[in-house]
Design a protein around this motif. Structure first.
Motif, mmCIF file in Angstrom:
data_model
loop_
_atom_site.group_PDB
_atom_site.id
_atom_site.type_symbol
_atom_site.label_atom_id
_atom_site.label_comp_id
_atom_site.label_asym_id
_atom_site.label_seq_id
_atom_site.Cartn_x
_atom_site.Cartn_y
_atom_site.Cartn_z
ATOM 1 N N ASP A 197 0.814 -1.213 0.000
ATOM 2 C CA ASP A 197 0.000 0.000 0.000
ATOM 3 C C ASP A 197 0.850 1.266 0.000
ATOM 4 N N GLY A 198 1.998 1.196 -0.619
ATOM 5 C CA GLY A 198 2.884 2.345 -0.719
ATOM 6 C C GLY A 198 3.958 2.044 -1.745
ATOM 7 N N PRO A 199 5.047 2.814 -1.765
ATOM 8 C CA PRO A 199 6.132 2.538 -2.709
ATOM 9 C C PRO A 199 6.708 1.137 -2.487
ATOM 10 N N ALA A 200 6.970 0.442 -3.585
ATOM 11 C CA ALA A 200 7.492 -0.923 -3.504
ATOM 12 C C ALA A 200 9.016 -0.894 -3.615
ATOM 13 N N LEU A 201 9.689 -1.401 -2.579
ATOM 14 C CA LEU A 201 11.142 -1.550 -2.613
ATOM 15 C C LEU A 201 11.444 -2.949 -3.133
ATOM 16 N N ILE A 202 11.905 -3.030 -4.371
ATOM 17 C CA ILE A 202 12.145 -4.338 -4.992
ATOM 18 C C ILE A 202 13.644 -4.539 -5.179
ATOM 19 N N ARG A 203 14.163 -5.466 -4.428
ATOM 20 C CA ARG A 203 15.560 -5.870 -4.549
ATOM 21 C C ARG A 203 15.689 -7.263 -3.960
ATOM 22 N N ASP A 204 15.908 -8.252 -4.815
ATOM 23 C CA ASP A 204 15.914 -9.655 -4.384
ATOM 24 C C ASP A 204 14.618 -9.999 -3.662
ATOM 25 N N GLY A 205 13.519 -9.509 -4.194
ATOM 26 C CA GLY A 205 12.217 -9.697 -3.584
ATOM 27 C C GLY A 205 11.620 -8.349 -3.217
ATOM 28 N N LEU A 206 10.500 -8.375 -2.527
ATOM 29 C CA LEU A 206 9.777 -7.172 -2.123
ATOM 30 C C LEU A 206 10.135 -6.840 -0.681
ATOM 31 N N GLY A 207 10.868 -5.734 -0.480
ATOM 32 C CA GLY A 207 11.281 -5.361 0.864
ATOM 33 C C GLY A 207 10.121 -4.866 1.709
ATOM 34 N N PHE A 208 10.202 -5.130 3.019
ATOM 35 C CA PHE A 208 9.222 -4.553 3.926
ATOM 36 C C PHE A 208 9.943 -4.022 5.160
ATOM 37 N N SER A 209 9.315 -3.025 5.790
ATOM 38 C CA SER A 209 9.950 -2.304 6.887
ATOM 39 C C SER A 209 9.110 -2.424 8.151
ATOM 40 N N VAL A 210 9.683 -1.978 9.261
ATOM 41 C CA VAL A 210 9.016 -2.099 10.551
ATOM 42 C C VAL A 210 8.235 -0.823 10.849
ATOM 43 N N ASP A 211 7.052 -0.983 11.456
ATOM 44 C CA ASP A 211 6.191 0.141 11.821
ATOM 45 C C ASP A 211 6.336 0.408 13.319
ATOM 46 N N LEU A 212 6.947 1.538 13.648
ATOM 47 C CA LEU A 212 7.104 1.934 15.047
ATOM 48 C C LEU A 212 6.358 3.229 15.332
ATOM 49 N N GLN A 213 5.380 3.542 14.496
ATOM 50 C CA GLN A 213 4.526 4.711 14.695
ATOM 51 C C GLN A 213 3.080 4.335 14.389
ATOM 52 N N VAL A 240 19.504 -0.314 17.974
ATOM 53 C CA VAL A 240 18.423 0.649 17.798
ATOM 54 C C VAL A 240 17.686 0.335 16.498
ATOM 55 N N LEU A 241 16.403 0.049 16.625
ATOM 56 C CA LEU A 241 15.553 -0.204 15.462
ATOM 57 C C LEU A 241 14.659 1.012 15.281
ATOM 58 N N GLU A 242 14.632 1.559 14.061
ATOM 59 C CA GLU A 242 13.920 2.803 13.810
ATOM 60 C C GLU A 242 12.758 2.588 12.844
ATOM 61 N N HIS A 243 11.748 3.435 13.010
ATOM 62 C CA HIS A 243 10.563 3.358 12.154
ATOM 63 C C HIS A 243 10.956 3.435 10.678
ATOM 64 N N GLY A 244 10.392 2.512 9.908
ATOM 65 C CA GLY A 244 10.652 2.502 8.476
ATOM 66 C C GLY A 244 11.912 1.771 8.064
ATOM 67 N N GLN A 245 12.638 1.213 9.016
ATOM 68 C CA GLN A 245 13.850 0.472 8.659
ATOM 69 C C GLN A 245 13.476 -0.833 7.963
ATOM 70 N N VAL A 246 14.123 -1.114 6.843
ATOM 71 C CA VAL A 246 13.850 -2.338 6.096
ATOM 72 C C VAL A 246 14.435 -3.525 6.859
ATOM 73 N N VAL A 247 13.603 -4.535 7.122
ATOM 74 C CA VAL A 247 14.025 -5.661 7.952
ATOM 75 C C VAL A 247 13.853 -7.022 7.285
#
Length: 363
Positions: free
Chosen positions: A187-203, A317-324
């Protein structure tokens, strides 16, 4: 002569494999074990407590290696507790006689991963966990290591699942980008590199609650009890400070992805690590994502990915929006006759931040 389609085998092909003896079981496989793109595997009647995790190794049988590592055996018939921090080997009720063009991969079920219950499949002659080569003919075993909670198990419980493939089905980044352009996968910009990246939601909206951390000293969890346990007895709440948290070494966390994910009906996906270099933590990748996960026609309209995170070595430190992590998409050999969330029991369709099904809804 018609060539069989390549790709991940859907439920109707799995049912054919059961009928023709490619997949064998004692007792016989129950219909509810068959998922849209995988088969749930069942624990047998005995667990072997072993000194350490092991693989059979080339040309060697798992049962022969047990003589080296077995400490004692446990009858599971009336239920038994698998203790936190111990390693067990359990023969599964299912076995395989795969044809030469069919391989398989196994993985822990979602609820298993959310309990930090490390569950991996091993085979005779196996050189890797969870990977079954084309043409394999033999038994299956589950290696189980409870890491956060001791658990009560019984024969027939389904902790892991297996997915069958004909040929190569993984989408390249170019193919994945084309699919995303045709039908957005997040539901937003797709980060595609060796698959579809996803990030952590801390907000998360309206709250500083962003996750849960497993408590170190808790009671046993009976895996048959659904919606039974009070989360406060097993989990501490995790709250973000300015969109970040500090992960403690050795601790286990339940967090959620920022992206809502969509798996179209003709595809399946598997969660995989992103890059080891991004930090001293690991996202435990419990799951297969079945066709229809987050799909609007199956009641999803996008579903968040729950992240099972363990920190290593040093506080991080894990930050909002960091790709994991990333999702690796694969083609189905055929569209499944039923989808995740549509007419089958699907515990996590439309999910957000959510503990395993064993816990009562928080709040």
């Amino acid at each position: 002569m018609t060539t069989a389609p390549t790709g991940v085998c859907p439920n109707q092909m799995i049912e054919t494999m059961i009928a023709d003896g490619t997949i064998r079981a004692e007792p016989e496989i129950r219909p509810e074990q068959v998922q849209p793109a995988s088969l749930d595997l069942r624990l047998g009647t005995v667990a072997y407590r072993v000194r350490a995790s092991f693989l059979a190794g080339e040309n060697r049988k798992v049962t022969d290696r047990l003589a080296e590592f077995e400490m004692h055996r446990i009858d599971l018939t009336n239920g038994a507790v698998l203790e936190k921090g111990c390693v067990y080997l359990v023969p599964l009720m299912e076995s395989l006689a795969l044809p030469g063009e069919v391989s398989a991969v196994a993985n822990a079920k979602s609820s298993t991963g959310r309990l930090d219950l490390l569950t991996r499949t091993i085979t005779d002659g196996g050189m890797e966990f969870d990977r079954i080569p084309a043409g394999y003919d033999g038994p299956l075993f589950a290696e189980i290591c409870p890491r956060s909670f001791s658990v009560l198990v019984r024969p027939g419980m389904r902790l892991n699942q297996i997915r069958f493939r004909r040929g190569q089905a993984v989408l390249s980044d170019v193919e994945l980008a084309a699919l995303n352009a045709e039908m957005p996968l997040v539901d937003g910009p797709a980060l595609i590199r060796d698959g579809l990246g996803f990030s952590v939601d801390l907000q998360l909206p309206g709250s500083d609650l962003v996750g849960y951390r497993a408590k170190p000293h808790t009671g046993v969890i009976d895996l048959d009890r659904i919606g039974y346990y009070d989360p406060a007895e097993y989990w501490e709440t995790v709250r973000a400070d300015a969109g970040r948290i500090i992960l403690d070494p050795g601790a286990f966390y339940i967090l959620v992805s920022r992206e809502a994910v969509h798996i179209p009906p003709d595809y399946a996906a598997e969660m995989a690590p992103y890059l080891a270099m991004v930090g001293e933590f690991r996202v435990h990748y419990a799951g297969f994502f079945d066709p229809g996960f987050g799909h609007a026609h199956a009641g999803g309209a996008g579903s968040r990915g729950v992240l099972e995170v363990r920190c290593h070595e040093a506080p991080f430190v894990l930050e909002h929006g960091q790709v994991v992590g990333r999702l690796v998409y694969e083609r189905m050999a055929l569209a499944p006759s039923r989808l995740y969330g549509a007419g089958i029991a699907s515990n996590y369709q439309g999910q957000g931040l959510k503990l395993s099904k064993h816990f009562r809804a928080a709040g």
